[in-house]
Scaffold this active site. Structure first.
Site, PDB file in Angstrom:
ATOM      1  CD  GLU A 293      16.978   3.628  -0.437  1.00  0.00           C
ATOM      2  OE1 GLU A 293      16.382   2.836  -1.221  1.00  0.00           O
ATOM      3  OE2 GLU A 293      17.429   4.716  -0.815  1.00  0.00           O
TER       4      GLU A 293
ATOM      5  CD  GLU B 150      19.475   2.759   6.955  1.00  0.00           C
ATOM      6  OE1 GLU B 150      19.503   4.008   6.871  1.00  0.00           O
ATOM      7  OE2 GLU B 150      20.049   2.017   6.146  1.00  0.00           O
TER       8      GLU B 150
END
Length: 343
Positions: free
Chosen positions: A310, A168
Site C-alpha cells: 500500500e 500497490e
C-alpha cells in the site's frame, strides 16, 4: 525523455556543508547520506520538500485462480473502496505524516464511481490473464499500464509534488513480483517466493509449484518488457512507468517494499539511472526483499517487519526524509554558532 544520472559536480561542496554542522563528523549516520542524496537530486544545499504524495496503483491478477493467495481476488476491489473511504493503513499513515494520497485503478475487476481528485481511473483491463496459461498482458497492455503511471506522475508534478512514494494493491501480486525478481536477478525461484498475504506451509509449497510452472513457460524471454508483459501485473507496470517519469522530473522517489521494489527492478533494467532518485524506505518481511535490496546496493531506512504494501513504508519513513532536509536547512554550522571544531 531519458532518465539522466544525478549531477555530482557539487557533491563535495554539499558534503562539506553537512560536515560543518554542529556535530561530530558522521554522527547523524544514515540521515547524513539521505540529506546528501536529496541535495544532489535537487542540486542545492537548501532542498525543499513540496506537496508530498503516495500514489497507490491497484489491479487484479488472473493467476489468483490457481490458489496462490490466502485471500480471494475480490479483496482488491474491496480494499480500493477502503482506500477511498479513508480507512486503510495507508490513509492513516498519510494523514499522520502530512502526505496526500492518490489511488489509481489501473486494472481492478469491477466498476468504481467517477474520478475524484484523489481517485483516478486508467483501467487497462479488468485484471490480467492467468499467466499459467497465457501471458498476463499483451505488450500493448503493459505499455498502456506504464503510461498510466506516467500520467499520474505528470498530474502530481503539475500540482507541485517533488517527492513521491509508490504503493500497490493487488491480490496475487507477490507472485508476479517473485517471478520478475527470479528472472531479472537470476536467482533461484525458491529464494524469491514468500508467504505473501500469509500462506500456510502447504499453501506456500503449492504457490512455489505454480510459479515454477509459470517460470518454465516463459523461460525463453529475456527482455524486461517481455518479462513484465508475461509475468507482471498492471499495477507493477504502472509503478515502473511512474518511477521512470518521476526520475525524469528529478523527483525524490520513495520505494516501498517487495512489490514496489520488483517494479523498480523493471524500471532499473530499462533506465539504470533511476536508482539515483530512489530512497529505500524499509526492508520488508516478505522473503526475497533483502536480496533485492542487496542487489541494488540499497540501505533501507526502516526495518519493522512490514509486509502490507500500500505504500505504508513510504508514509512511515517520510518524516526521516523531512528530518534530513531540516538538518541541512536549519542546523547551525560550527562557524555560525561560534562552536569550536575538533582539534
Amino acid at each position: 525523455m531519458p532518465v539522466l544520472p544525478v549531477n555530482k559536480q557539487h557533491q563535495a561542496a554539499f558534503q562539506q556543508v553537512i560536515d560543518q554542522k554542529t556535530k561530530p563528523l558522521g554522527a547523524l549516520g544514515a540521515l547524513e547520506a539521505l540529506a546528501l542524496q536529496v541535495a544532489l537530486i535537487q542540486q542545492t544545499d537548501t532542498p525543499q520538500l513540496t506537496k508530498p504524495h503516495v500514489a497507490v496503483f491497484a489491479a487484479d491478477h488472473g493467476l489468483t485462480a490457481e490458489g496462490v493467495s490466502a485471500y480471494p481476488a475480490d479483496v482488491t476491489y474491496q480494499m480500493v473502496e477502503n482506500f477511498r473511504a479513508g480507512g486503510a493503513a495507508i490513509n492513516v499513515f498519510c494523514r499522520q505524516n502530512g502526505l496526500q494520497l492518490v489511488v489509481c485503478d489501473v486494472g481492478v475487476r469491477g466498476i468504481f464511481e467517477e474520478n475524484t481528485p484523489d481517485f483516478v481511473k486508467f483501467k487497462v483491463a479488468h485484471g490480467t490473464q492467468n499467466m499459467r496459461h497465457q501471458p498476463a498482458m499483451t505488450t500493448d497492455e503493459a505499455e498502456a499500464a506504464m503510461d498510466a503511471g506516467r500520467l499520474v506522475v505528470d498530474g502530481l508534478h503539475h500540482r507541485g509534488c517533488n517527492i513521491l512514494g509508490f504503493g500497490e494493491m493487488g491480490i496475487g501480486n507477490t507472485s508476479s513480483a517473485s517471478l520478475l525478481m527470479h528472472r531479472l536477478l537470476q536467482l533461484p525461484l525458491d529464494q524469491c517466493v514468500g508467504r505473501g498475504t500469509g500462506l500456510t506451509d502447504d499453501q506456500l509449497i503449492h504457490k512455489l509449484a505454480i510459479l515454477t510452472d509459470v517460470a518454465r513457460r516463459y523461460e525463453s524471454l529475456t527482455q524486461p518488457m517481455d518479462l513484465l508483459a508475461a509475468m507482471g501485473g498492471f499495477e507493477l507496470a504502472a509503478i515502473a512507468g511512474g518511477m521512470l517519469r518521476a526520475a525524469e522530473y528529478g523527483m525524490v522517489i520513495l520505494v516501498d517494499g517487495f512489490i514496489a521494489t520488483a517494479a523498480l527492478l523493471v524500471a532499473h533494467a530499462l533506465e539504470p539511472a533511476v536508482l539515483n532518485y530512489c530512497v529505500f524506505t524499509h526492508q520488508s518481511d516478505e522473503a526475497g526483499h533483502r536480496l533485492m535490496l542487496a542487489h541494488l546496493n540499497a540501505r533501507p531506512l526502516l526495518s519493522l517487519g512490514l509486509r502490507l504494501g500500500e505504500g505504508t513504508g513510504c508514509a512511515l519513513a517520510y518524516p526521516l526524509v523531512q528530518a534530513a532536509v531540516a538538518m541541512l536547512n536549519q542546523m547551525a554550522s560550527f562557524a555560525s554558532a561560534g562552536v569550536s571544531v575538533k582539534e
